[in-house]
Design an enzyme around this catalytic site. Structure first.
Site, PDB file in Angstrom:
ATOM      1  N   ASP A  14     -17.352  72.524 -39.548  1.00  0.00           N
ATOM      2  CA  ASP A  14     -15.324  72.451 -39.911  1.00  0.00           C
ATOM      3  C   ASP A  14     -15.206  71.612 -40.999  1.00  0.00           C
ATOM      4  OD1 ASP A  14     -12.523  73.184 -40.452  1.00  0.00           O
ATOM      5  OD2 ASP A  14     -12.145  71.549 -38.770  1.00  0.00           O
ATOM      6  N   SER A  15     -14.157  71.876 -42.239  1.00  0.00           N
ATOM      7  CA  SER A  15     -13.581  70.182 -42.488  1.00  0.00           C
ATOM      8  C   SER A  15     -13.561  69.142 -41.949  1.00  0.00           C
ATOM      9  CB  SER A  15     -12.548  71.227 -43.218  1.00  0.00           C
ATOM     10  OG  SER A  15     -11.203  70.728 -42.607  1.00  0.00           O
ATOM     11  N   CYS A  77     -14.404  77.668 -39.682  1.00  0.00           N
ATOM     12  CA  CYS A  77     -13.361  77.083 -40.938  1.00  0.00           C
ATOM     13  C   CYS A  77     -13.254  78.075 -41.783  1.00  0.00           C
ATOM     14  CB  CYS A  77     -14.047  75.792 -41.618  1.00  0.00           C
ATOM     15  SG  CYS A  77     -12.231  75.659 -42.999  1.00  0.00           S
ATOM     16  N   GLU A 155      -6.064  65.789 -37.074  1.00  0.00           N
ATOM     17  CA  GLU A 155      -7.722  65.008 -37.062  1.00  0.00           C
ATOM     18  C   GLU A 155      -6.896  63.182 -37.110  1.00  0.00           C
ATOM     19  OE1 GLU A 155     -10.695  64.820 -39.271  1.00  0.00           O
ATOM     20  OE2 GLU A 155      -9.792  67.584 -39.055  1.00  0.00           O
ATOM     21  N   CYS A 187      -5.817  78.648 -39.458  1.00  0.00           N
ATOM     22  CA  CYS A 187      -7.088  77.566 -39.217  1.00  0.00           C
ATOM     23  C   CYS A 187      -7.134  77.306 -37.987  1.00  0.00           C
ATOM     24  CB  CYS A 187      -5.383  76.348 -39.815  1.00  0.00           C
ATOM     25  SG  CYS A 187      -6.758  74.985 -40.110  1.00  0.00           S
ATOM     26  N   HIS A 189      -7.927  74.747 -36.744  1.00  0.00           N
ATOM     27  CA  HIS A 189      -7.523  73.217 -35.949  1.00  0.00           C
ATOM     28  C   HIS A 189      -6.034  73.344 -35.872  1.00  0.00           C
ATOM     29  CE1 HIS A 189      -9.412  70.832 -39.242  1.00  0.00           C
ATOM     30  NE2 HIS A 189      -9.175  69.487 -38.681  1.00  0.00           N
TER      31      HIS A 189
HETATM   32  N1  DGL Z   1     -10.083  73.880 -39.768  1.00  0.00           N
HETATM   33  C1  DGL Z   1     -10.151  74.744 -41.647  1.00  0.00           C
HETATM   34  C2  DGL Z   1      -9.071  75.661 -41.474  1.00  0.00           C
HETATM   35  O1  DGL Z   1      -9.713  76.822 -40.472  1.00  0.00           O
HETATM   36  C3  DGL Z   1      -8.800  73.360 -42.055  1.00  0.00           C
HETATM   37  C4  DGL Z   1      -9.167  73.848 -43.531  1.00  0.00           C
HETATM   38  C5  DGL Z   1      -8.369  71.893 -44.196  1.00  0.00           C
HETATM   39  O2  DGL Z   1      -9.170  71.134 -44.312  1.00  0.00           O
HETATM   40  O3  DGL Z   1      -7.530  71.984 -44.278  1.00  0.00           O
HETATM   41  O4  DGL Z   1      -8.696  76.076 -42.021  1.00  0.00           O
END
Ligand code: DGL
Length: 269
Positions: A14-15, A77, A155, A187, A189
């Site tokens: 993931d990011s 992600c 985060e 998302c 997160h």
């Molecule tokens: N968890 C990522 C997603 O599902 C987050 C994206 C981001 O880093 O902006 O889109």
């Protein structure tokens, strides 16, 4: 001697730390599998980055996970899925399972006929999302809401503080005012904010997270490729980050609920 393919781990990325919401469903669904997780926290958020940049990062991370013998990849992600999944599938031969905002189950669930999708700008602007909108937009009203700033709150490990609450109130208000009764967490997160989202939206609003469906899809893909682990032991997890490990480790420990080691991703730039 090379390990049997079934014994190899599953690579997840993931990011940042959001994909842990998918990792926990994978752990539930596949308790015997070894899991590798990369948090690209040094480059988060992806939400407002260019597709080219996200694609480059995704390729580099998948190459790293394959160098660690991953037998399958989960793109945990939504934003990376929108920007890079086709390239990843064209380039790598292992099974690649990815996210899709849960518009289909939300459309089946809504009573008011109005659903709200919380996601990043990247996801909402992707071709994948346009296709979903086209497919279900005739059946139900699909309200979209990008949520700048929310990924950063997760985060930072701030799941319930004032700043996080204020952002969620702001992003939910237009959806609730238009009678959305079903909210899609688009998302990875956001499931870590589900308690707060539910509290603010109220008990009559359903919150839908596709992570468990993704974990089941992963099981199906592994089974059909004869890649499911047959080991009779609990699986392990290993974590890497492209940010400084001492910054990411406490948040991973908080969200994963284990004080686990987090290593530095080689060549993070
Ligand atoms: N968890 C990522 C997603 O599902 C987050 C994206 C981001 O880093 O902006 O889109």
């Amino acid at each position: 001697m090379t390990a049997k393919p079934q014994k190899k781990p599953i690579g997840v990325f993931d990011s940042g730390v959001g994909g842990l919401s998918v990792l926990r469903e994978i752990r539930r669904e596949l308790p015997g599998e070894d899991l590798l997780y990369v948090a690209d926290s040094g480059h988060a958020p992806y939400g407002d980055k260019s597709s080219d940049m996200i694609e480059t990062r995704s390729i580099a991370i998948v190459e790293f996970l394959l160098s660690r013998h991953a037998k399958a990849i989960v793109v945990a992600c939504n934003t990376a899925t929108g920007a890079a999944v086709e390239t990843l599938r064209a380039r790598f031969s292992v099974p690649i399972v990815a996210m899709e905002p849960a518009v289909k189950p939300a459309a089946a669930h809504t009573k008011s006929g109005v659903i709200g999708v919380l996601a990043t700008n990247g996801t909402l602007g992707s071709d994948n999302f346009a296709r979903l909108h086209e497919r279900f937009g005739a059946e139900v009203d699909i309200l979209v809401q990008s949520c700048p700033g929310l990924v950063e709150r997760v985060e930072a490990g701030d799941l319930s503080g004032d700043k996080t609450r204020t952002l969620i109130e702001k992003y939910l208000a237009p959806l609730l005012a238009q009678q959305a009764d079903t909210i899609v967490l688009g998302c990875t997160h956001y499931p870590f904010l589900a308690t707060l989202i539910q509290e603010i939206a109220g008990p009559s609003v359903a919150i839908i997270d596709p992570a468990s469906a993704v974990a089941r899809e992963l099981r199906r893909r592994l089974a059909s490729a004869n890649l499911l682990s047959v080991e009779n032991r609990a699986g392990t997890e290993r974590f890497w980050t492209s940010a400084q490990p001492e910054k990411t480790q406490p948040v991973i420990a908080q969200l994963w609920r284990v004080d686990t080691e987090v290593c530095s991703l080689p060549n993070p730039a």
